[in-house]
Design a protein around this motif. Structure first.
Motif, PDB file in Angstrom:
ATOM      1  N   ILE A  96       0.829  -1.208   0.000  1.00 49.54           N
ATOM      2  CA  ILE A  96       0.000   0.000   0.000  1.00 49.54           C
ATOM      3  C   ILE A  96       0.863   1.258   0.000  1.00 49.54           C
ATOM      4  O   ILE A  96       0.608   2.206  -0.749  1.00 49.54           O
ATOM      5  N   LEU A  97       1.910   1.276   0.834  1.00 51.28           N
ATOM      6  CA  LEU A  97       2.817   2.418   0.888  1.00 51.28           C
ATOM      7  C   LEU A  97       3.469   2.659  -0.472  1.00 51.28           C
ATOM      8  O   LEU A  97       3.546   3.794  -0.943  1.00 51.28           O
ATOM      9  N   THR A  98       3.908   1.594  -1.116  1.00 56.29           N
ATOM     10  CA  THR A  98       4.536   1.703  -2.433  1.00 56.29           C
ATOM     11  C   THR A  98       3.545   2.243  -3.458  1.00 56.29           C
ATOM     12  O   THR A  98       3.881   3.115  -4.265  1.00 56.29           O
ATOM     13  N   MET A  99       2.311   1.748  -3.411  1.00 64.23           N
ATOM     14  CA  MET A  99       1.281   2.221  -4.330  1.00 64.23           C
ATOM     15  C   MET A  99       1.035   3.720  -4.130  1.00 64.23           C
ATOM     16  O   MET A  99       0.962   4.485  -5.102  1.00 64.23           O
ATOM     17  N   LEU A 100       0.949   4.158  -2.872  1.00 64.33           N
ATOM     18  CA  LEU A 100       0.726   5.576  -2.589  1.00 64.33           C
ATOM     19  C   LEU A 100       1.886   6.451  -3.065  1.00 64.33           C
ATOM     20  O   LEU A 100       1.675   7.599  -3.461  1.00 64.33           O
ATOM     21  N   MET A 101       3.093   5.915  -3.023  1.00 63.00           N
ATOM     22  CA  MET A 101       4.261   6.669  -3.506  1.00 63.00           C
ATOM     23  C   MET A 101       4.257   6.775  -5.024  1.00 63.00           C
ATOM     24  O   MET A 101       4.755   7.754  -5.585  1.00 63.00           O
ATOM     25  N   ASN A 102       3.699   5.777  -5.695  1.00 66.21           N
ATOM     26  CA  ASN A 102       3.716   5.755  -7.156  1.00 66.21           C
ATOM     27  C   ASN A 102       2.606   6.586  -7.798  1.00 66.21           C
ATOM     28  O   ASN A 102       2.743   6.999  -8.952  1.00 66.21           O
ATOM     29  N   ILE A 103       1.516   6.848  -7.084  1.00 70.64           N
ATOM     30  CA  ILE A 103       0.393   7.595  -7.675  1.00 70.64           C
ATOM     31  C   ILE A 103       0.816   8.974  -8.194  1.00 70.64           C
ATOM     32  O   ILE A 103       0.538   9.313  -9.352  1.00 70.64           O
ATOM     33  N   PRO A 104       1.500   9.813  -7.391  1.00 68.86           N
ATOM     34  CA  PRO A 104       1.915  11.121  -7.921  1.00 68.86           C
ATOM     35  C   PRO A 104       2.896  10.999  -9.093  1.00 68.86           C
ATOM     36  O   PRO A 104       2.861  11.808 -10.019  1.00 68.86           O
ATOM     37  N   LEU A 105       3.755   9.989  -9.063  1.00 72.02           N
ATOM     38  CA  LEU A 105       4.710   9.798 -10.156  1.00 72.02           C
ATOM     39  C   LEU A 105       3.996   9.413 -11.446  1.00 72.02           C
ATOM     40  O   LEU A 105       4.339   9.886 -12.527  1.00 72.02           O
ATOM     41  N   LYS A 106       2.995   8.560 -11.319  1.00 75.89           N
ATOM     42  CA  LYS A 106       2.246   8.098 -12.492  1.00 75.89           C
ATOM     43  C   LYS A 106       1.488   9.243 -13.161  1.00 75.89           C
ATOM     44  O   LYS A 106       1.424   9.336 -14.384  1.00 75.89           O
TER      45      LYS A 106
END
Length: 75
Positions: free
Chosen positions: A45-55
């Motif tokens: 979940i933490l990794t997914m949250l970090m990737n959202i702004p990058l995506k």
């Protein structure tokens, strides 16, 4: 350019980070992140949250302010 952060990268970053280091103006204690990476589901979940702004190419507001200090050293 690869803009995706992997779970192994997140784990290795937080696992080696000294807990006495300041993380951000958000005042989240680094111990919180160290606890999150101890669970594979929470790490995901933490990794997914970090990737959202990058995506989507939109930085979080808390990323807009930062302070960098440079300490001059004697040579």
């Amino acid at each position: 350019m690869n803009t995706k952060i992997t779970e192994s990268e997140v784990f290795s970053l937080y696992a080696k980070w000294n807990e006495h280091t300041s993380t951000s103006p958000s005042q989240f204690h680094l111990g919180l992140y160290k606890a999150l990476i101890s669970s594979s589901k929470l790490l995901s979940i933490l990794t997914m949250l970090m990737n959202i702004p990058l995506k989507h190419g939109i930085p979080l507001r808390r990323w807009e302010n930062s302070t960098m200090c440079m300490i001059e050293k004697d040579i």
